[in-house]
Design an enzyme around this catalytic site. Structure first.
Site, mmCIF file in Angstrom:
data_model
loop_
_atom_site.group_PDB
_atom_site.id
_atom_site.type_symbol
_atom_site.label_atom_id
_atom_site.label_comp_id
_atom_site.label_asym_id
_atom_site.label_seq_id
_atom_site.Cartn_x
_atom_site.Cartn_y
_atom_site.Cartn_z
ATOM 1 N N CYS A 128 -3.766 -1.144 -2.089
ATOM 2 C CA CYS A 128 -4.061 0.273 -2.277
ATOM 3 C C CYS A 128 -4.960 0.455 -3.503
ATOM 4 O O CYS A 128 -4.598 0.041 -4.615
ATOM 5 C CB CYS A 128 -2.742 1.011 -2.500
ATOM 6 N N ASN A 129 -6.105 1.064 -3.305
ATOM 7 C CA ASN A 129 -7.032 1.273 -4.428
ATOM 8 C C ASN A 129 -6.416 2.168 -5.499
ATOM 9 O O ASN A 129 -6.628 1.962 -6.689
ATOM 10 C CB ASN A 129 -8.320 1.929 -3.924
ATOM 11 N N CYS A 182 -11.278 2.760 -0.944
ATOM 12 C CA CYS A 182 -10.029 3.313 -0.416
ATOM 13 C C CYS A 182 -9.700 2.544 0.860
ATOM 14 O O CYS A 182 -10.604 2.228 1.645
ATOM 15 C CB CYS A 182 -10.206 4.802 -0.128
ATOM 16 N N THR A 183 -8.406 2.281 1.036
ATOM 17 C CA THR A 183 -7.968 1.490 2.197
ATOM 18 C C THR A 183 -8.451 2.061 3.531
ATOM 19 O O THR A 183 -8.650 1.324 4.491
ATOM 20 C CB THR A 183 -6.428 1.505 2.252
ATOM 21 N N HIS A 184 -8.598 3.389 3.597
ATOM 22 C CA HIS A 184 -8.908 4.019 4.886
ATOM 23 C C HIS A 184 -10.380 3.935 5.275
ATOM 24 O O HIS A 184 -10.718 4.076 6.442
ATOM 25 C CB HIS A 184 -8.497 5.497 4.841
ATOM 26 N N ASP A 215 0.855 -1.180 0.000
ATOM 27 C CA ASP A 215 0.000 0.000 0.000
ATOM 28 C C ASP A 215 0.894 1.233 0.000
ATOM 29 O O ASP A 215 2.093 1.147 0.268
ATOM 30 C CB ASP A 215 -0.882 -0.015 1.255
ATOM 31 N N SER A 216 0.271 2.378 -0.213
ATOM 32 C CA SER A 216 1.019 3.635 -0.174
ATOM 33 C C SER A 216 1.436 3.995 1.250
ATOM 34 O O SER A 216 2.317 4.835 1.436
ATOM 35 C CB SER A 216 0.149 4.753 -0.744
ATOM 36 N N GLY A 245 -2.870 9.192 -3.563
ATOM 37 C CA GLY A 245 -4.187 9.495 -4.150
ATOM 38 C C GLY A 245 -4.272 10.810 -4.897
ATOM 39 O O GLY A 245 -5.226 11.047 -5.624
ATOM 40 N N GLU A 295 -6.607 9.375 9.297
ATOM 41 C CA GLU A 295 -5.248 9.363 9.868
ATOM 42 C C GLU A 295 -5.199 10.173 11.168
ATOM 43 O O GLU A 295 -4.407 9.884 12.055
ATOM 44 C CB GLU A 295 -4.244 9.896 8.850
HETATM 45 N N1 DGL Z 1 -4.092 3.752 -0.008
HETATM 46 C C1 DGL Z 1 -4.793 4.793 -0.740
HETATM 47 C C2 DGL Z 1 -6.021 4.175 -1.419
HETATM 48 O O1 DGL Z 1 -6.505 3.126 -1.075
HETATM 49 C C3 DGL Z 1 -5.206 5.939 0.163
HETATM 50 C C4 DGL Z 1 -4.043 6.755 0.675
HETATM 51 C C5 DGL Z 1 -3.270 7.482 -0.408
HETATM 52 O O2 DGL Z 1 -3.803 8.436 -1.022
HETATM 53 O O3 DGL Z 1 -2.130 7.106 -0.646
HETATM 54 O O4 DGL Z 1 -6.532 4.761 -2.351
#
Ligand code: DGL
Length: 269
Positions: free
Chosen positions: A77-78, A188-190, A14-15, A47, A156
Site C-alpha cells: 500500500c503506497n 497507488c495500488t489501484h 495493503d489497506s 488514503g 473499485e
Molecule cells: N492502497 C492504497 C494506496 O496504495 C489505496 C486505497 C486506500 O486509500 O486505502 O495508496
C-alpha cells in the site's frame, strides 16, 4: 536478524484489495513463492486517514503477518509505505520492502529528462514520501505530484474504461502534463488497473511507472541477495486474510489478480 527459512512464505499487505496488483506481479515474477496477503477491508480506505491512525493499523497488520513466520514483509500500500514504513522496519525482524522505494527507483530508471510526475492518494501525496525517496537518489530530479482522491472509488466500481474515469483523469493530470514530465509514477495500488486509460490520457511519450512490477523485481533481487528463494519446485500456497466479510474482496479481488481467488480467511479484530 533471526535465521530465515527460504521455504517460508512472503507476507504482503495493503489497506484492502488494491495490493493484489502487487501479489499478481509477485506471482508472475516468483512462481514458486508462497504468499500470505492481508487486506484490511473493514477499515479501507486509508488514503484519507491521519498518519497516527494509519501507523496504528499498520503495526497491527505487520505483527499479524510476522506471526505467520514470513521471510519477507512487503508493504504493498503506497499510503502505508508513505507514512508508516519506518514503524514496520523498527518492529520487524525480517527484511521489509515497500512500494515507494521500488517506485522511486523505477521512476529514475525510466526518466530521461528527470521531470517526473507522481499520482497517489491525498495522504501519500501530502506526505512527500515519493519526493524524498527520489531526491535521496537524484537531488536534481524535478517532481510534480497530484493527489487523485476519486480514482480509487472509480477503480473499485470497475469503471476501468469509462468516460467518467477518463474525464476525471484528464482533470487531475492537467497540471502534471503542463510540467512536461516524461514519466508518471502510478503511486497507488489501484492505478495499475487504469494503465491503458492513463496511457491514452498522457499520450505515448510519457512512460508509466508501475510500482507493482517494480516491487516484484526488487523482491526477486532481495531473495537472490539473501539466498532466500524457495528451493522447492512445488505449487505455492496462497492465503488471503481480510477483516470484513469476504464477498466484495472476492469479486473485486479476482479483477485485480486476474485469476480466481481461494483460501480467503476472515480475521476478527
Ligand atoms: N492502497 C492504497 C494506496 O496504495 C489505496 C486505497 C486506500 O486509500 O486505502 O495508496
Amino acid at each position: 536478524m533471526t535465521e530465515l527459512d527460504p521455504r517460508s512464505p512472503i507476507g504482503v499487505f495493503d489497506s484492502g484489495v488494491g495490493g493484489l496488483t502487487v501479489v499478481r506481479a509477485l506471482m508472475e515474477r516468483l512462481p514458486f513463492e508462497s504468499i500470505h496477503y492481508f487486506g484490511d477491508t473493514a477499515r479501507v480506505p486509508y488514503g484519507v486517514k491521519s498518519v497516527q491512525t494509519i501507523a496504528h493499523y499498520t503495526t497491527q497488520i505487520a505483527e499479524f503477518l510476522l506471526e505467520k513466520r514470513v521471510k519477507l514483509l512487503i508493504i504493498a500500500c503506497n499510503t502505508m509505505a508513505a507514512v508508516a514504513a519506518q514503524v514496520v522496519r523498527d518492529l520487524s525482524p525480517t527484511p521489509v520492502l515497500d512500494v515507494i522505494d521500488a517506485g522511486a527507483l523505477a521512476a529514475l530508471a525510466a526518466t530521461r529528462s528527470r521531470r517526473i510526475g507522481v499520482i497517489g492518494t491525498p495522504t501519500t501525496i501530502n506526505s512527500n514520501a515519493y519526493a524524498r525517496a527520489i531526491h535521496r537518489i537524484e537531488p536534481e530530479a524535478r517532481l510534480t505530484s497530484q493527489a487523485c482522491a476519486l480514482l480509487v472509488p472509480l477503480v473499485e466500481e470497475g469503471w476501468l474504461d469509462h468516460p467518467v474515469t477518463r474525464m476525471t483523469a484528464q482533470e487531475y493530470l492537467k497540471p502534471v502534463l503542463a510540467e512536461q514530465v516524461d514519466s508518471l509514477v502510478l503511486g497507488c495500488t489501484h492505478y495499475p488497473l487504469l494503465k491503458a486509460l492513463l496511457q491514452d490520457v498522457v499520450g505515448p511519450d510519457i512512460t508509466l511507472v508501475d510500482s507493482a512490477v517494480a516491487m516484484a523485481e526488487q523482491a526477486a533481487a532481495l531473495l537472490t541477495d539473501l539466498k532466500l528463494h524457495n528451493p522447492e519446485r512445488l505449487p505455492p500456497e496462497y492465503h488471503f486474510w481480510v477483516t470484513d466479510v469476504p464477498l466484495r474482496f472476492q469479486t473485486i479481488g479476482e479483477r485485480f489478480l486476474g485469476r480466481s481467488l481461494s483460501n480467503v480467511h476472515v480475521v476478527q479484530w
